[in-house]
Write a protein that holds these residues in place. Structure first.
Motif, PDB file in Angstrom:
ATOM      1  N   SER A 142      -5.899   4.149   5.687  1.00 53.26           N
ATOM      2  CA  SER A 142      -6.475   3.160   4.782  1.00 53.26           C
ATOM      3  C   SER A 142      -7.116   2.052   5.625  1.00 53.26           C
ATOM      4  O   SER A 142      -6.878   1.935   6.833  1.00 53.26           O
ATOM      5  CB  SER A 142      -5.399   2.564   3.882  1.00 53.26           C
ATOM      6  N   ALA A 177      -6.439  -1.015   5.645  1.00 51.02           N
ATOM      7  CA  ALA A 177      -5.392  -1.892   6.171  1.00 51.02           C
ATOM      8  C   ALA A 177      -4.687  -1.283   7.376  1.00 51.02           C
ATOM      9  O   ALA A 177      -4.162  -2.005   8.224  1.00 51.02           O
ATOM     10  CB  ALA A 177      -4.371  -2.201   5.065  1.00 51.02           C
ATOM     11  N   ALA A 178      -4.687   0.048   7.453  1.00 51.69           N
ATOM     12  CA  ALA A 178      -3.959   0.706   8.538  1.00 51.69           C
ATOM     13  C   ALA A 178      -4.806   0.954   9.769  1.00 51.69           C
ATOM     14  O   ALA A 178      -4.266   1.234  10.838  1.00 51.69           O
ATOM     15  CB  ALA A 178      -3.401   2.035   8.038  1.00 51.69           C
ATOM     16  N   PRO A 232      -0.489   4.027   3.254  1.00 49.81           N
ATOM     17  CA  PRO A 232      -1.503   3.498   4.169  1.00 49.81           C
ATOM     18  C   PRO A 232      -1.975   4.538   5.181  1.00 49.81           C
ATOM     19  O   PRO A 232      -3.104   4.477   5.652  1.00 49.81           O
ATOM     20  CB  PRO A 232      -0.794   2.341   4.862  1.00 49.81           C
ATOM     21  N   ASP A 251       0.876  -1.179   0.000  1.00 51.51           N
ATOM     22  CA  ASP A 251       0.000   0.000   0.000  1.00 51.51           C
ATOM     23  C   ASP A 251       0.911   1.226   0.000  1.00 51.51           C
ATOM     24  O   ASP A 251       1.687   1.434   0.933  1.00 51.51           O
ATOM     25  CB  ASP A 251      -0.887  -0.016   1.250  1.00 51.51           C
TER      26      ASP A 251
END
Length: 527
Positions: free
Chosen positions: A492, A494-495, A475, A472
Motif C-alpha cells: 500500500s 503507506a507501506a 498494508p 490499514d
C-alpha cells in the motif's frame, strides 16, 4: 477439531473462533475457568516414588512451575510382608510434610494427592493415610487400578487430544493398560506387573518371565487386538527409553514423543542384558534405585510388545499427574490444541507486540496454502513464537529460538516437528543455518522439510519488518504463483517507505529460498 494423529484438522478450533482470523480465536487462558487452573498442585504417592508437580501457565498446555521427586520405595518387600516398607513409609511422610509446606508458599493449595498400588494393597494403607492427614493435613485419594489406568490415559490425552491406541503405565507395584480413541478412555485393566513386585518372585529370571508371559497373555485376551500405537507412561519405561537413545546415539534427548518400534525394543532389551549396569546407569543419567528395576521392567516391555505387536511405540512424559489436571479442565479447554494454546500464551507473555503473530500468519499463509493441516499447524505455531525470544542477545537469538522449540515443554509435537519449528524460528533471525551448534539435530527432518522450514523462517524474517498501524487492514500482501515460480509483493502507499534496503534484501532471500522470481507492486490508495 482435532485429528486422529493429535493435530488440528481445520482452522477453527471451536465455535468461539468462528469469525476470527483463522486459528487465532480468543485463547482460553484468558477465560475465568482456565485462569482458575493457573497454578495447580498434584502429588502422586506411588510404590517407588513420591512426586510433587505444580503446574502453571497456559492451562491447556501447562508449564511445570515446580517438580520434585523422592524415591521412597513404599512398596519394597510388600510381597512378603503385606505392609508398606517401614523406611519408605517414614521417607514418604517426610516428603509429604515438605510438599504441603511448599504448596502453601507457592499458593498451590489445596493439593490433590493420589496414592496408587502400594497404599491401596498394603494392610497398613488406611493407617498410613490417617497418619498423613494427621501430620500434614493432606487427604490421600487412594485410587484403584482401573481408576489409575483412566487417569494415566487422560494424561496422554492432555498431550495428544486425538490420540488412539493403548496406554501402558508402569509403576513400582502395578502396570495398568487403557484404550484411548476419539478423546475418550475405553477398556481399562490393572495387573501386578510392577517391577518391585516382580523382583521378589521366586524362580529367578526364568520364573519371572514365565509369570509375565502368563499375565500379559491374559491381559491380551481381555483387551482383544491392540495393534495401533502403544503409549508408555512411567519411570521405568522412561529409563528404558533413555537406554534406547544411548544405544542408538539418538541426538535429541527429549523423552516426550520419543518413538521406538518392536525391533528397537528387542535390541535394547538385549543391550541391557549384556551391559554393565553401573556403566549404563552413569551414561544414561538413571538413578541407582531406578536402574535396579530396569532389567525387570525390560522383561515386561519385551513381552508386552511381542504379544500386542503395536504399529509403533511412543513415550509420554504425561501420566497420572497430568491426568489429574485434565480431570479439572472444562471440556472446551480439553478440546483446544495444546501446542497452539501454549504458543498463544507465550506470545501474550513475551512478544513485543502481542497479536502480531496473527497478522504474520495472514501474511505468510499464501506460501502454505496447499500443505497438510498438520504442517499448517506448525506454521501457526511459528508465527505466534516469532518474537518471543527478542530479549536474547542478538548473537545468540537464532540458537535460543531453536533450543526453545526443540527442548521446550510443548505438547503434541513429534521430534521431527520440533526440529521443523526450531529451524523456522532459527531462520527468522538468521539467513543461513550452516555452522549452527545444533546441526546434529537437523538430520531428524527430511531435506525437503528443512527447505520448507527455511522458507517459513525467511518469510517471517521479511514480514516482521513491514507492519504498520492497524488502521490499514492489509498494508502488505504476498501472492504466490508456484507453477510460474513468481512471488508477488503488493505494498500500500503507506507501506512503501517500509520497503527499504534491508527489507528488499530479505525479500530477495525469500525468493531465493523458493527458487522464485520476485515482483513488487504498489497499490494505489483506497477511495
Amino acid at each position: 477439531m482435532v485429528g486422529r494423529d493429535g493435530h488440528d484438522t481445520v482452522d477453527g478450533v471451536d465455535g468461539q473462533d468462528r469469525g476470527e482470523a483463522g486459528p487465532f480465536g480468543q485463547p482460553l487462558f484468558r477465560d475465568a475457568q482456565a485462569r482458575a487452573l493457573a497454578r495447580v498442585g498434584v502429588v502422586d504417592v506411588g510404590s517407588n516414588s513420591v512426586r510433587l508437580v505444580v503446574f502453571d501457565g497456559a492451562a491447556r498446555s501447562p508449564a511445570y512451575f515446580y517438580n520434585e521427586k523422592i524415591m521412597c520405595g513404599l512398596g519394597a518387600g510388600m510381597r512378603e510382608t503385606g505392609r508398606l516398607n517401614p523406611e519408605g513409609r517414614a521417607r514418604a511422610l517426610r516428603a509429604l510434610r515438605r510438599f504441603a509446606a511448599l504448596a502453601e508458599g507457592m499458593e498451590a493449595t489445596p493439593l490433590t494427592v493420589a496414592a496408587t498400588a502400594a497404599v491401596r494393597d498394603a494392610a497398613d494403607g488406611p493407617e498410613f493415610c490417617a497418619e498423613v492427614a494427621r501430620e500434614t493435613g493432606l487427604e490421600l485419594r487412594v485410587i484403584d487400578g482401573r481408576e489409575e489406568a483412566r487417569l494415566s490415559a487422560q494424561g496422554v490425552l492432555l498431550g495428544w487430544p486425538g490420540a488412539y491406541g493403548l496406554v501402558s503405565d508402569i509403576g513400582g507395584s502395578s502396570m495398568e493398560l487403557a484404550e484411548i480413541a476419539d478423546g475418550r478412555v475405553g477398556k481399562r485393566l490393572s495387573s501386578e506387573l510392577g517391577p518391585l513386585k516382580l523382583a521378589d518372585l521366586p524362580g529367578g529370571r526364568k520364573g519371572r518371565q514365565a509369570h509375565v508371559r502368563k499375565v500379559v497373555e491374559r491381559l491380551a485376551k481381555e483387551l482383544g487386538p491392540q495393534h495401533n500405537r502403544l503409549f508408555l507412561v512411567g519411570g521405568s519405561w522412561r529409563a528404558i527409553a533413555r537406554i534406547d537413545m544411548h544405544r542408538r546415539a539418538y541426538p535429541l534427548r527429549v523423552l516426550h514423543e520419543y518413538r521406538m518400534d518392536r525391533k528397537s525394543v528387542a535390541e535394547t532389551v538385549r543391550f541391557i542384558e549384556t551391559s554393565d549396569p553401573e556403566t549404563l546407569r552413569a551414561a544414561c543419567g538413571i538413578s541407582s534405585s531406578r536402574m535396579a528395576l530396569v532389567p525387570v521392567a525390560a522383561d515386561v516391555l519385551h513381552r508386552l510388545v511381542k504379544t500386542f505387536r503395536p504399529r509403533d511405540i511412543a513415550l509420554s512424559s504425561y501420566g497420572i499427574r497430568e491426568g489429574l489436571l485434565y480431570e479439572r479442565m472444562p471440556q472446551r479447554l480439553r478440546d483446544r490444541d495444546p501446542l497452539i494454546e501454549a504458543c498463544l500464551f507465550s506470545e501474550a507473555k513475551d512478544a513485543r507486540i502481542p497479536g502480531s503473530g496473527r497478522r504474520l500468519y495472514d501474511f505468510v499463509a499464501p506460501l502454505f496454502r496447499n500443505v497438510p493441516d498438520a504442517r499448517r499447524r506448525l506454521v501457526k505455531a511459528a508465527c505466534l513464537l516469532h518474537d518471543v525470544s527478542w530479549r536474547a542477545h542478538p548473537d545468540y537469538r537464532a540458537e535460543t529460538c531453536f533450543d526453545n522449540a526443540t527442548r521446550g515443554n510443548l505438547g503434541g509435537l513429534k521430534h521431527s516437528e520440533r526440529v521443523y519449528l526450531g529451524l523456522a524460528l532459527m531462520h527468522r533471525y538468521r539467513n543461513k543455518r550452516a555452522g549452527s551448534p545444533f546441526e546434529h539435530l537437523f538430520g531428524l527432518l527430511p531435506e525437503a522439510d528443512r527447505a520448507e522450514a527455511e522458507v517459513l523462517g525467511k518469510a517471517m524474517r521479511f514480514g516482521a519488518m513491514l507492519w504498520i498501524s492497524d488502521d490499514d487492514d492489509r498494508p502488505v500482501e504476498m501472492r504466490w504463483f508456484p507453477k510460474k515460480k513468481v512471488l508477488e509483493l503488493r505494498l500500500s502507499e503507506a507501506a512503501v517507505p517500509l520497503y527499504g534496503e534491508v527489507a528488499e534484501a530479505r525479500f530477495r532471500a525469500l525468493c531465493a529460498a523458493l527458487g522464485a522470481e520476485g515482483c513488487v507492486r504498489e497499490r494505489s490508495a483506497r477511495r
